[in-house]
Design an enzyme around this catalytic site. Structure first.
Site: not given
Length: 405
Positions: A15, A96, A125, A177
């Site tokens: 990504d 995060r 996220d 992923s």
């Protein structure tokens, strides 16, 4: 088009590798500063920094935040006992806000006006990144390509890069992923997208062995805590970073900490993931065992309720909310007496208690033993039960007077 000074949350994966050329093409003249936050996921020899420059980044840097991750994020979470939906030890969720905070620090340092992240429009996220930036640096713009571009899948991203002569060692039909850090490793996609499928563990697991392949002989560990924080393993004093790494190694060998969860995402849909958190699972279990010994009933009950609130805040990206800070203050008070040692047996994916001690233990053998002691007179129990059950007896007499059975 407006020229931006962009800090990109960069991992070197598909990504964020796709985002760099996309930004160069769609924000012509903008500066792109790729920033990787190391929280235990970077392997020695990875050429991610070199690749960022090749893809078009104007600069690239790595910030080591592993120690801060352990001391300021993981250990407070362990003290809280927070678990999302009964299974998830919040490995991605707790990371995060730290990553976003470090991106903000870098943006302020270099005078960037925009932070760009690779979170998708379906995921959690995006909420965690966006809310952290809003809370700590509301003046900074947020750029999320997955909410803007025409790329719809991992295969689209692979094709996009291939058209520009960039070839990553990934395949859309054979790669999960994943998100990895010191605390955990998560897996989504492929066969996991159908809840009716069992996980393909031989292909999937990377940090933990399958239970069937774990040793036939268990292993005992002893963890010492001081005020809710683990400080030693098997009698050896260790820093938090080293201790978690050791437990990851030991737990992974015995198939500890594998979770298959279909969870409720922040955006309202369900998703399924498999999480490997061997060291975290051991720490949570040991910490809970010690709390059973050191916390009174009312404190333990309220703490478990507030742990659910804490887990929801962390999962939902509300880490820098005042409520989370207030809950941390409460949990710190509860941990003043959570000091002691806990022994556990690790065997075939199981964590089995083998004894616990604490100078603050509320367990009194003289009271708790079946043998009558000076501190507890069995005769006192008769009056207690009469008063404790008085409301029940009163109700029963009322119903009898009305002819109810």
């Amino acid at each position: 088009m407006e020229k931006l000074n962009i800090v990109l949350a960069y991992s070197g994966g598909l990504d964020t590798s796709t985002i760099i050329p996309w930004l160069k093409e769609n924000y012509t003249g903008s500066a792109i500063h790729a920033v990787c936050i190391d929280i235990g996921q970077i392997e020695e020899g990875d050429d991610y920094e070199q690749r960022a420059i090749q893809y078009g980044a104007d600069s690239v840097c790595t910030i080591d935040a592993t120690q801060e991750f352990v001391e300021d994020y993981l250990f407070p979470m362990v003290k809280s006992g927070a678990i999302y939906e009964g299974k998830y030890l919040l490995g991605t969720s707790i990371a995060r806000p730290l990553i976003a905070k470090k991106l903000i620090d870098k943006a302020i340092e270099i005078g960037a006006d925009t932070i760009c992240h690779g979170a998708t429009g379906k995921g959690n996220d995006q909420v965690r990144f966006d809310l952290t930036i809003m809370a700590l640096a509301p003046q900074i713009k947020i750029l999320a390509p997955w909410r803007l571009w025409d790329i719809k899948s991992r295969q689209d991203a692979i094709d996009y890069l291939a058209q520009r002569g960039i070839f990553l060692n990934v395949a859309a039909d054979s790669t999960y992923s994943r998100d990895e850090n010191l605390w955990h490793l998560s897996h989504e996609g492929l066969e996991l997208e159908d809840p009716g499928n069992g996980p393909n563990y031989p292909h999937l697991l990377q940090r933990t062995c399958q239970v069937e392949e774990s040793p036939d002989v268990g292993e005992e560990v002893e963890i010492e805590f001081v005020k809710g924080i683990p400080v030693s393993l098997n009698g050896v004093k260790l820093g938090g970073l080293e201790l978690i790494r050791e437990l990851n190694e030991i737990g992974g060998k015995h198939g500890i900490g594998i979770v298959d969860l279909t969870e409720n995402r922040v955006v309202g849909l369900k998703s399924r993931g498999v999480y490997e958190t061997p060291g975290g699972a051991i720490l949570y279990h040991a910490h809970n065992e010690l709390e059973e010994l050191c916390l009174d009933k009312d404190m333990n009950k309220l703490k478990r309720h507030l742990a659910l609130e804490y887990a929801d805040l962390v999962y939902s990206g509300k880490y820098f909310y005042p409520l989370r800070e207030a809950l941390d203050a409460f949990f710190n008070v509860t941990q003043e007496t959570v000091t002691g040692k806990c022994k556990l047996l690790l065997y075939k994916g199981n964590i089995i208690g083998r004894g616990k001690t604490s100078p603050y233990s509320l367990y009194n053998e003289e009271i708790s033993s079946f043998t009558t002691g000076e501190l507890y007179d069995h005769h006192d129990a008769e009056g207690f039960t009469k008063l404790f059950g008085l409301s029940l007896k009163t109700r029963a007499l009322m119903e009898q007077s009305l002819g109810k059975e």
